[in-house]
Write an enzyme that holds these catalytic residues in place. Sequence first.
Site, PDB file in Angstrom:
ATOM      1  CG  HIS A  65      -2.170   0.766   1.078  1.00  0.00           C
ATOM      2  ND1 HIS A  65      -2.288   1.849   0.226  1.00  0.00           N
ATOM      3  CD2 HIS A  65      -3.385   0.626   1.667  1.00  0.00           C
ATOM      4  CE1 HIS A  65      -3.516   2.334   0.307  1.00  0.00           C
ATOM      5  NE2 HIS A  65      -4.197   1.613   1.170  1.00  0.00           N
ATOM      6  CG  LEU A 118     -31.294   7.920  -0.440  1.00  0.00           C
ATOM      7  CD1 LEU A 118     -31.668   6.605   0.238  1.00  0.00           C
ATOM      8  CD2 LEU A 118     -31.316   9.066   0.562  1.00  0.00           C
TER       9      LEU A 118
END
Length: 612
Positions: free
Chosen positions: A327, A414
Site C-alpha cells: 500500500h 441517496l
Amino acid sequence: MENQLAKLTEERTFQYQDSLPSLPVPPLEESLKKYLESVKPFATKEEYKKTEEIVQKFQNGIGKKLHQKLLERAKGKRNWLEEWWLNVAYLDVRAPAQLNVNFGGLAPHIEHYWPPKEGVQLERGSINLWHNFNYWQLLRKEKVPVNKVGNTPLDMSQFRMLFSTCKIPGINRDSIMNYFRTESEGSSPTHVAVLCRGRIFVFDAVHDGCLITPPEILRQLTYIHKKCYSQPAGPGIAALTSEERTRWAKAREYLISLDPENLTMLEKIQSSVLVYSIEDGCPHVTPEDYSQTIAMILTGDPTVRWGDKSYNLISFSNGVFGCNCDHAPYDAMVMVNISHYVDEKILENEGRWKGPEKVRDIPPPEELVFTVDEKILNDINQAKIQYLKQSSDLQVVAHYFTSFGKKLTKKMMLHPDTFIQLALQLAYYRLHGRPGCCYETAMTRYFYHGRTETVRPCTVEAVRWCQSMQDPSASLLERQQKMLQAFAKHNKMMKDCSTGKGFDRHLLGLSLIAKEEGLPVPELLTDPLFSRSGGGGNFVLSTSLIGYLTVQGAVAPMVHNGYGFFYSIRDDRLAVCCSAWKSCPETDAEKLVQQVFHAFRDIMQLMTPPHL
C-alpha cells in the site's frame, strides 16, 4: 498532416502533472472546529467540555505557532504532506506489512469467461499476463487515459508506482525503489518474476523489441511449473518479506553478506515489472460468496509472493486470479484501473487468445538460486511461523447484496457511498450498542501528488439517526428527517475532504512540526478523546469505497477490536468485504455483514414507506 495533428491533441498520461494545484493547508480554526464536532459522539458532557478547553488553549497558544510553521513549509513544497505521509503511514511502521498494510483484490473474470476450473491455471495466466504487459506498454507510452472528474484532471503520479516498484526494509524506516520509466524518460526493466513452490524465476516480457505473446508466455510458465512440480520445493526466500520490518531488514543485510550475487538477485525481483505468483491453493468461490478467495489472497502462501512488491498477480490452481499489493507506493484506485482494463480485454476476446500460435525461439526462464545457510533457513522458518499464526487469525467475509444497487439508491436521491456508510454505522451501533469511530478514504487527487484524507462518518447526525432507529417510539417522519440530515452531513464532509478542507492530515502535520521542533506532544493529541474518536490510527471501522466497477478488494482491520470494510457499488448489487481478528471476542465479520444487509433494507423502507 492529420496524423501529426492527432498526435498533438492526444492527451498523455502525465501531461497535467505540472499544472495541478498545490495541496492547501486549511485554516486552523476550521480544522479545530471540525475536529471538535467529530469527537462529540464519543464524549460525555464533562469530557467534551474538557476537550473544548484543550482545543481552545491549543488554538490560541502552541497551535497557532505550529500552524504558522506548517504554512511556511507549504510555501516551499507543492505537497507539504507527501513525504510525511509516506513515512508515518507506511515506511516507519514496524509491524509485518504483508498482512497489516497490504491490500488484496479478486479479479472479476470469474463472473464471465473464466469461472473456476481445474487445469487452466497456466493457459489463463499467460493471457492475463499478456494483458498486464499491454497496460504496462500503454503506461510507458503515456497512453493510459488521464483520470478526470468532469473536465478536471486528477493527479496521475501514483500510476508510476504500479510497475517495477518495491519497498526495501530498513532497520528504522523502509524506503521505496521505483525503476519504472516512460519511453520518453529512458529504458525501464522488462522482466517479470515468477514465484512457484518456494522458488524464483525471471523471464523477459519483451523479445526482439516487442511483447512476447500468450503462447510464448505459456511456454515460459509451463517450463517453470514442470520444474517446480518435478523437483523439491525451494527455500522460500520470499517468506522473509512477511516478517516484522526490522527483522526482515537484518535478515536481508545478512543474506547480502553471504554472497554479493544475492544482492543482484534481490534487485532483479525488486525491479521486475511485477511478481507472478503460482499458488497451489484452490479457493471456493461463487458469484455470491468470495470470502475464501479473498482470505487466500490476503493470507496465502508467503513463499510465493513478495510482500514488498507493488504488484503481486496471484493465480490459483482453479484458474481464479487476484492481487496482493504493497500500500505504501499507491492507493487501491490504481489497481482498480488496471484490473478493470484487463477484465474488459478478457471480455472482449471471450477469454481466449485469438492471435497466432507461433512460438519464437526465446531463452528459457532463469532461476534465481540464492546462497543460503542454516541461519537464513531458520529465519525463513521463523517468518513462516509468525505469518501463519497471524494470518490464521484473520476472518474474512465477502458477500454480494443482490436485492438492489446504485440504480435504486440514486432513484431515491441517496448518494450510494453515503448509503453504505450510514448502513454500516447503524449495523455497528446495533451489534455493539455504541457508535463506531470510522475512517473512510477521501481522495485528494485534485492536488499535486494528492493521495487521501480521512472522512469520519460517525457524526452526531449519524448517531442521532441510529438512536431513532433503535427507539420504538420514534415516528417514521422523525427517522426519515434524521437520516436525511445524516446523509447531507456526510456528503458535505466528503466534498470538503476531497477539496483539501479535511482536518486529520492537518492535525498530523501540526504534530509532526512539533516533533521536528523538539517540542512536547501537544495536549490535544494526548487527550483520551483524540484516540477514542479514532485519532492516531485508532479507528474501529477502517473503510473504503473501491469504486463503481466489478473489482473487489479487502484489507485487514486497523486495530485489534476493529473491522476492515471495503465495498464496491454496482447498478444492481452491492459488494462488501469485511475482515476482523478471530482472537478478538467482541468482533465478528459475519454478524456485521448481516447487520449491514439488514440496514440496507431498513434505509430503503424508510424511503419507500408502505401506503396507509
